[in-house]
Design a protein around this motif. Structure first.
Motif, short mmCIF file in Angstrom:
data_model
loop_
_atom_site.label_atom_id
_atom_site.label_comp_id
_atom_site.label_asym_id
_atom_site.label_seq_id
_atom_site.Cartn_x
_atom_site.Cartn_y
_atom_site.Cartn_z
N SER A 124 0.87 -1.17 0.00
CA SER A 124 0.00 0.00 0.00
C SER A 124 0.91 1.23 0.00
O SER A 124 2.13 1.12 0.21
N PRO A 125 0.37 2.43 -0.21
CA PRO A 125 1.20 3.64 -0.11
C PRO A 125 1.88 3.78 1.25
O PRO A 125 3.01 4.29 1.33
N VAL A 126 1.22 3.30 2.30
CA VAL A 126 1.84 3.35 3.64
C VAL A 126 3.02 2.40 3.71
O VAL A 126 4.10 2.75 4.21
N ASP A 127 2.84 1.16 3.19
CA ASP A 127 3.94 0.19 3.15
C ASP A 127 5.11 0.74 2.34
O ASP A 127 6.28 0.63 2.74
N LYS A 128 4.80 1.33 1.18
CA LYS A 128 5.86 1.82 0.29
C LYS A 128 6.66 2.93 0.97
O LYS A 128 7.89 3.00 0.83
N ALA A 129 5.98 3.80 1.70
CA ALA A 129 6.68 4.90 2.37
C ALA A 129 7.62 4.40 3.46
O ALA A 129 8.60 5.06 3.80
N SER A 130 7.32 3.22 4.01
CA SER A 130 8.23 2.65 5.01
C SER A 130 9.50 2.11 4.37
O SER A 130 10.54 1.99 5.02
N ILE A 131 9.43 1.78 3.08
CA ILE A 131 10.60 1.30 2.34
C ILE A 131 11.38 2.48 1.75
O ILE A 131 12.59 2.56 1.84
N LYS A 132 10.63 3.36 1.10
CA LYS A 132 11.21 4.53 0.44
C LYS A 132 10.41 5.75 0.88
O LYS A 132 9.36 6.05 0.32
#
Length: 692
Positions: A280-288
């Motif tokens: 999700s956008p939240v998951d992606k922000a935790s990576i990048k």
């Protein structure tokens, strides 16, 4: 017009990446069909699919720019972006990868890993985008799951992990086994249904890949590994899904699904994989993390969170221009909320935009909405100052996200048009460049040609078709003029003297200059060494101007003169007859003499090239490059391809793309940039003079 909010944790922004003919558009059509977005699947051959709408896309049977659609699967909302797979257009993928959270890498079960697939993989890695894989076309003759799986591992140097495996292949392909719930699905007689048991014919493969799946999953989790080693307790289905998602997010493993988009086999399992494993956008922000810079201080970083509570920010990843309805900017909202017709700031260009109508997209169909929230993809109509790659933001909280860098276009041609249509053609090309960031249109300052540069012959051919359809302008392409230069070989000292007397005030200017060649690429240097006032200070700029005037046309063939240093060392003047024009003429005369005495030579542009080709064609490509006066500087292996590094005169590679396609059956790609200017061999120089 209103739109309900979607929990951002349940959004998946996903792109499909497949080589040309890999079946991504058909796969997308089947995803839309299975989710109920459409009630009847279109066909690429009939030109009626959701994500292929441009007339040129339909007539040529290929995607030429990113296309956006969306569907709901279970409790997840998926924004799907289909990207071009044909080699001339895949640079558009860079902009898409900048805004999506995950990717589905689509491979053909027949042709396996191709050059385009390798380029997609490299782009995905550079953009830090989590991915899953799908081996498509398992129902086609010569499809081979195990062979393609091996190619993915070997050529892309990635650890794969099959999540579904085929039941049969080619004409015998009838379904899949899903290795996590351990269920078998059949598509016999056109009906897709769960089988009572896993067929005996695939039991051995199921046991092997199931064991591999469990071992890889428990290796990534200490608690699961401990339980498995102590009492051989396998992880539960929920634990496997959670652990596999973590491996996808950290890009340690590429889960592989299989099936046929055309036959609608294995596509539901793929949709489950998109929902379960891609971020999700939240998951992606935790990576990048979402990090940009202050537009007013590019050294100052600014962070955003993927939340509707944060200030608004978005990035434009595609622009569409219609000569009648105007411009449409396709955006991904990273944070905050964008409301229809509400003003905002273009943080890239520091320009205020009035806002406009907002839309959700399903291919060419648009649904007007009153807002776009963090995580969503949509479109804004009629922005005045905004281009692809720009950041849009809250005027009270400005931010600029780093722009995508595209590969420079390598196919360059001169544009041939009738004199009375030049303005119409020029305006049309400028509009097309606004839509296509991989296209360049400009006027060469040396040759005065209008130049069109693109990523390949098909790219440029389709651009001409679009120019005529959208703007009613016609143009043809021809080989561009090579921008030759001239210089001198040896240093010399010469005089330029103008003395004219024809009654009344005369003209007098006298200068001595020393001229010497400089290193390639240095340009022009002028040094004033006058002492004692032999030439008054106010006339020295005139001498330099006269020299610069003469540099526009050399003595060999009238090409610009470069890489020369001129020292003004001596001269004389007349108190009445000397003037700016007289010394300008004297400077020009002196320089023309220097070109003769210094031994003028012709210089040609040399291009630094990187050519990626399959192993089996490398010998032919190197041999061809040697015949073009190319100098091979190295060869680098990359998977099953070889990258040849070389330097080659521009005159020898004006139409190189067509030759490379012929030698490699369309599997070779290359880039080139200007490296230097070098002296043209005498026999080639004679031919240049004859052709001029």
């Amino acid at each position: 017009m209103s739109q309900t909010s979607t929990d951002i944790s349940r959004i998946r922004n996903v792109t499909l990446l497949a080589h040309g003919g890999g079946g991504a558009t058909t796969l997308a059509e089947t995803l839309f069909f299975n989710s109920g977005v459409i009630h009847k699947r279109g066909a690429v051959e009939e030109g009626n699919t959701v994500l292929r709408s441009e007339p040129e896309e339909i007539s040529h049977g290929l995607t030429i720019s990113p296309q956006v659609g969306h569907f709901d699967w279970k409790d997840v909302h998926v924004n799907l972006v289909d990207t071009p797979g044909y080699i001339d257009f895949i640079e558009h993928t860079r902009a898409v990868l900048n805004v999506v959270g995950g990717a589905v890498l689509v491979y053909s079960g027949v042709s396996g890993v191709r050059t385009e697939n390798a380029r997609f993989w490299n782009m995905v890695q550079e953009a830090m985008v989590p991915a899953i894989g799908f081996i498509n076309k398992m129902d086609k003759s010569r499809a081979d799951f195990i062979r393609v799986l091996g190619e993915i591992e070997q050529d892309l140097e990635v650890t794969t992990l099959p999540v579904t495996i085929p039941i049969g292949q080619g004409e015998d392909f009838e379904g899949i086994v899903d290795l996590i719930p351990m269920t078998a699905w059949s598509a016999k007689d056109g009906k897709f249904s769960q089988m009572d048991a896993i067929p005996e014919s695939v039991q051995d493969d199921v046991e092997y890949y199931r064991m591999q799946l469990i071992e890889k999953i428990v290796e990534s989790d200490d608690a699961l590994l401990e339980a498995y080693l102590e009492d051989e307790t396998p992880p539960t289905e929920e634990q496997m899904i959670e652990a596999l998602k973590e491996s996808v997010l950290t890009r340690r493993i590429l889960p592989i699904f299989c099936g046929s988009g055309d036959a609608n086999i294995g596509v539901r399992a793929l949709a489950n994989g998109i929902a379960s494993y891609l971020p999700s956008p939240v998951d992606k922000a935790s990576i990048k993390p979402l990090v940009g810079v202050d537009p007013n201080n590019r050294e100052q970083e600014i962070a955003r969170t993927p939340s509707s509570e944060d200030p608004f920010s978005a990035v434009v990843f595609k622009t569409s221009v219609d000569p009648f309805s105007g411009k449409l900017s396709i955006v991904r909202v990273f944070s905050g909320v964008l409301e229809a017709d509400k003003p905002f700031l273009n943080g890239t260009r520091d320009e205020k935009e009035k806002g406009g109508h907002l839309y959700r997209l399903e291919g060419k169909e648009m649904t007007q909405v009153d807002r776009l929230e963090a995580g969503q993809i949509g479109a804004i109509a009629r922005l005045a100052h905004t281009h692809t790659g720009d950041t849009l933001c809250d005027p009270n909280a400005p931010i600029h996200y780093h722009r995508v860098r595209y590969q420079d276009p390598v196919f360059t041609y001169a544009v041939d048009v009738e004199a009375n249509s030049e303005e119409k053609v020029s305006n049309g090309f400028m509009k097309l460049c606004e839509e296509d960031p991989t296209l360049r249109f400009y006027r060469d300052t040396e040759t005065r040609d209008m130049i069109l540069a693109g990523m390949g012959p098909t790219h440029l051919s389709i651009t001409l078709e679009r120019l005529e359809r959208k703007y009613g302008a016609k143009a043809e392409l021809k080989a561009p003029k090579v921008p030759y230069h001239e210089t001198i070989r040896a240093a010399c000292r010469v005089q330029g003297k103008l003395k004219k007397q024809s009654g009344g005030r005369g003209q007098f200017g006298d200068c001595w200059i020393e001229v010497e060649p400089l290193e390639r690429g240095t340009g022009f240097e002028f040094e004033d060494k006058i002492v004692g006032g032999v030439i008054p200070r106010n006339f020295i700029p005139s001498v330099e101007k006269g020299i610069r005037d003469s540099m526009d046309k050399g003595a060999v063939a009238g090409f610009p003169v470069v890489d020369i240093k001129v020292r003004l060392v001596d001269g004389s003047h007349h108190s009445v007859d000397s003037s700016d024009n007289a010394f300008r003429t004297a400077g020009s005369m002196a320089f023309r003499k220097a070109l003769e005495e210094g031994g003028s030579v012709l210089l040609e542009p040399v291009m630094a090239m990187e050519i990626s080709v399959p192993d089996e064609t490398m010998g032919d490509v190197i041999g061809d490059m040697n015949s073009r006066r190319g100098k091979i500087t190295g060869v680098t292996p990359r998977g099953s391809d070889q990258t040849i590094h070389c330097e080659t005169p521009m005159a020898e590679v004006l139409d190189y793309g067509n030759q490379l396609n012929a030698m490699t059956s369309g599997r070779g790609i290359y880039t080139m940039r200007m490296a230097s200017y070098q002296e043209v061999p005498s026999h080639i120089a004679r031919k240049v003079l004859e052709d001029k």
